[in-house]
Design a protein around this motif. Structure first.
Motif, mmCIF file in Angstrom:
data_model
loop_
_atom_site.group_PDB
_atom_site.id
_atom_site.type_symbol
_atom_site.label_atom_id
_atom_site.label_comp_id
_atom_site.label_asym_id
_atom_site.label_seq_id
_atom_site.Cartn_x
_atom_site.Cartn_y
_atom_site.Cartn_z
ATOM 1 N N LYS A 98 0.794 -1.209 -0.058
ATOM 2 C CA LYS A 98 0.017 0.001 -0.394
ATOM 3 C C LYS A 98 0.803 1.408 -0.252
ATOM 4 N N GLN A 99 2.306 1.378 0.639
ATOM 5 C CA GLN A 99 3.351 2.327 1.297
ATOM 6 C C GLN A 99 3.488 2.878 -0.731
ATOM 7 N N ASN A 146 1.314 5.884 -6.956
ATOM 8 C CA ASN A 146 0.137 7.439 -7.454
ATOM 9 C C ASN A 146 0.610 8.671 -7.101
ATOM 10 N N ALA A 147 1.073 9.320 -6.109
ATOM 11 C CA ALA A 147 1.680 10.307 -6.017
ATOM 12 C C ALA A 147 2.806 11.040 -7.464
ATOM 13 N N LEU A 200 -6.364 3.792 -3.396
ATOM 14 C CA LEU A 200 -5.114 4.547 -2.778
ATOM 15 C C LEU A 200 -5.316 6.023 -2.574
ATOM 16 N N LEU A 201 -5.505 6.314 -4.175
ATOM 17 C CA LEU A 201 -6.418 7.627 -4.627
ATOM 18 C C LEU A 201 -6.405 8.921 -3.748
ATOM 19 N N ASN A 202 -6.437 10.075 -4.012
ATOM 20 C CA ASN A 202 -7.353 11.053 -3.029
ATOM 21 C C ASN A 202 -7.406 11.544 -3.486
ATOM 22 N N ALA A 203 -8.136 12.308 -3.607
ATOM 23 C CA ALA A 203 -9.551 13.395 -4.308
ATOM 24 C C ALA A 203 -8.195 14.347 -5.164
ATOM 25 N N GLN A 204 -6.986 14.939 -4.708
ATOM 26 C CA GLN A 204 -6.731 16.631 -5.307
ATOM 27 C C GLN A 204 -6.305 15.235 -6.181
ATOM 28 N N ARG A 237 -14.787 8.719 -1.735
ATOM 29 C CA ARG A 237 -13.482 8.829 -1.656
ATOM 30 C C ARG A 237 -12.628 9.899 -1.979
ATOM 31 N N LEU A 238 -13.066 9.955 -3.601
ATOM 32 C CA LEU A 238 -12.718 11.907 -5.034
ATOM 33 C C LEU A 238 -13.231 11.641 -4.953
#
Lengths: 434, 238
Positions: free
Chosen positions: A371-372, A378-379, A395-399, A429-430
């Motif tokens: 996951k890490q 992803n970043a 694991l993606l975030n909204a930004q 989540r997103l």
């Protein structure tokens, strides 16, 4: 109609989610009340796009009827619960132009994720071949196409099932045989593999590379395939037998993971050194080898697997892949299975994944290290203007989602304007649903 | 058992639809009978596209089935087989005068007329599958009228089995819980078998000329126990 509380999972078996489920047996029974709901087909995505935790889920497996087929044009009209495998029964002369990694996926799910195959350079992605679809929004059936309700249509292609319940769709099939001639070529250097995929590979109907990321220098096997005259019988009897053919192999639920580093190293070694003769095989055997083994995902044990898939710039692909591998090593994650494909066409949907570039998919055991690693990847993909595949991501975030999907605002606006009352864990989540 | 016409009554039920798939896969023609014409047409179209066999639909209200019996069979170009999946269901607690009439009309009167007409056809072979229920084994407080209607047909069919010549095969299928619209989300359903597997079991049973089967099979043991339970104990079971 009676509902049922169910604990649902998805293909990767990394998560489970409880929902109140309804399973209509015909289109009139589709249950839509005021609470946002989510339609769920075969539940084969790796992401949380098929979950609506503590909400309503409409199971569409029994809305799986073929409605019409025109053997002149190859246009099939069917309900959204029909699977790719069902389409192969229609005619031995026609095939779905785009085939995802499993033939058990439903066409509704395929449209909602605008799935791709190993032939993006020839056939684009799935949505490209859909002529129209019918959506159920707030109890109303809405017909959408490129000419009619076009905003909804383009939002529905790759729209994660958030525009409404896809009830029916029309798809143009492609005239081609069910057999392919396959060339497999082991390539020891990644740069050479990328070069061959960017040049020679584009001359073939299908191309895909399997990567050995556990070897000290990453290497791969490039598979190239062209359709060839069919070697299998094409009578109706053959089609019907195919419909009832059961999987020979099935993996039982095992309380531990069989996917270990040394096992994968042995497998990779054998795969890389297999005999490289040209061979003719069925399209299904070439495109969906893992469909032969029922529940193969159970090999990963009760925690399941987790997958990363992203598309990135073709010119910088070697650098990007090397950096992704560094991130994996840095987090001590174990890449078990990796596949590389090349896109040359972008998807038509507002949130379509496909755009020109290489796409790399890597399976990991579901653990904290993986996951890490995926979060870091992803970043990095966000920084490099790449795009992560929402059908695979957990694991993606909204930004990050907003940065990599240029049309996200238009998509959310379309949902609002059309009062699309759908919801999924991924959408929450997103921040997709405003 | 190929090249015949299977008449499927109650064809919009998922078990009947799956049975129709199997019959079609063996290159038999089909006649689908039911109330919901639109859904019958969808199922028929699907079967024709999947299996490339002729599949007609006959839409009717099963309350008036007897008037249509002849049309069902005589329009078929080949010898007919019959799969009976239709049934009406009302729990005892919800019975009204009209509900009682309806359940008896659909489950008994129409079904007997259908069987009677079918077995009176002049053909060289008869195959009949009747979907009954384990409820028919012993009356329960919850649904004994429904169970009684199923038991009535079973007893009628047992008589027809007794007098049947060698070319007449009648299979009674006592169903336990199957994953259908009726059992979905129902409390107390500990295991619901897949409709496809149930349809396969029906197909195998009629091919092997079985008189009666339980599906899933373990219901044979459960029902043997229940039917032999002394009444003073049975009365205590809720």
């Amino acid at each position: 109609m009676r509902g049922k509380k169910k604990l649902l999972s998805h293909f990767s078996r990394a998560l489970s989610s409880q929902s109140l489920c309804f399973r209509p047996e015909n289109e009139h029974e589709i249950h839509m009340d005021k609470a946002p709901a989510l339609a769920r087909g075969a539940g084969l995505s790796y992401s949380d796009s098929c979950f609506n935790t503590n909400g309503t889920v409409i199971e569409t497996q029994r809305l799986n009827h073929l409605l019409s087929f025109d053997a002149q044009t190859g246009i099939v009209v069917c309900q959204a619960g029909v699977t790719f495998k069902d389409l192969l029964l229609l005619s031995p002369e026609f095939i779905p132009p785009v085939l995802p990694g499993t033939l058990h996926a439903t066409l509704g799910g395929a449209l909602a994720h605008d799935v791709h195959g190993k032939n993006n350079h020839r056939e684009h992605s799935f949505g490209h071949h859909v002529l129209w679809c019918t959506l159920l929004i707030q109890g109303k059936h809405i017909h959408c196409s490129r000419e009619e309700q076009a905003d909804l249509f383009y939002a529905t292609i790759g729209g994660l099932g958030l525009t409404g319940v896809i009830t029916r769709l029309a798809l143009r099939l492609k005239k081609a045989s069910l057999s392919v001639i396959v060339k497999k070529r082991p390539i020891a250097a990644l740069s050479s593999l990328l070069e061959q995929m960017s040049t020679e590979g584009l001359d073939y109907d299908y191309q895909v590379a399997w990567l050995d990321l556990l070897h000290k220098t990453p290497r791969g096997v490039l598979s190239l395939a062209n359709h060839c005259p069919t070697t299998t019988p094409s009578s109706p009897e053959f089609c019907t037998k195919a419909a009832f053919k059961k999987n020979k192999y099935s993996i039982p639920k095992i309380p531990f993971s069989l996917v270990q580093k040394w096992v994968m190293k042995c497998f990779n070694h054998c795969f890389f050194h297999q005999k490289n003769t040209e061979q003719t095989c069925s399209l299904e055997a070439f495109n969906n080898p893992l469909d032969k083994i029922k529940h193969w995902n159970a090999l990963y044990g009760p925690k399941g697997l987790i997958q990363f898939q992203a598309v990135f710039n073709q010119k910088e692909s070697l650098l990007i892949i090397e950096h992704l591998l560094e991130l994996i090593q840095h987090h001590k994650a174990l890449p078990t299975l990796a596949v590389l494909k090349l896109f040359t066409h972008k998807g038509e949907g507002l949130l379509s994944f496909c755009k020109p570039g290489f796409t790399l998919a890597i399976d990991f055991k579901n653990n904290e290290r993986s996951k890490q690693a995926i979060k870091a990847m992803n970043a990095y993909i966000t920084e490099t203007q790449g795009r992560v595949y929402l059908a695979k991501d957990l694991l993606l975030n909204a930004q990050q989602y907003q940065k990599m999907n240029e049309q996200h605002q238009r998509f959310s606006q379309t949902l609002l304007e059309n009062q699309c009352n759908m919801k999924s864990d991924l959408a929450t989540r997103l921040g997709v649903v405003l | 058992m190929s090249q015949r016409t299977w008449v499927i009554v109650g064809a919009t039920s998922i078990i009947a639809e799956q049975f129709a798939h199997i019959a079609a896969a063996h290159q038999n023609d089909l006649v689908l009978v039911g109330r919901d014409k639109a859904q019958l047409l969808i199922i028929s179209q699907d079967i024709q596209l999947r299996f490339k066999v002729p599949c007609r639909v006959h839409s009717l209200d099963l309350m008036n089935l007897s008037a249509h019996c002849s049309a069902l069979f005589f329009n078929a170009h080949k010898a007919c087989d019959l799969f009976i999946a239709h049934s009406d269901f009302t729990e005892n607690a919800d019975l009204t005068s009209s509900a009682i009439n309806q359940i008896i009309d659909v489950n008994i009167r129409a079904t007997v007329q259908l069987i009677h007409h079918y077995l009176a056809l002049k053909q060289s072979q008869y195959n009949l599958v009747y979907l009954s229920s384990v409820a028919a084994c012993r009356g329960r407080a919850k649904n004994s009228l429904y169970a009684g209607t199923k038991a009535a047909i079973e007893v009628y069919l047992q008589g027809r089995q007794q007098s049947a010549p060698n070319n007449c095969h009648i299979t009674i299928v006592r169903l336990g819980f199957i994953d259908t619209r009726q059992t979905y989300g129902l409390a107390g359903v500990f295991y619901a078998a897949k409709p496809k597997d149930c349809a396969q079991a029906c197909w195998r049973a009629i091919k092997k000329h079985k008189r009666q089967i339980y599906y899933p099979g373990f219901w044979f043991f459960i029902m043997s126990l229940i039917t032999h339970l002394p009444f003073f104990l049975y009365k205590r079971i809720k």
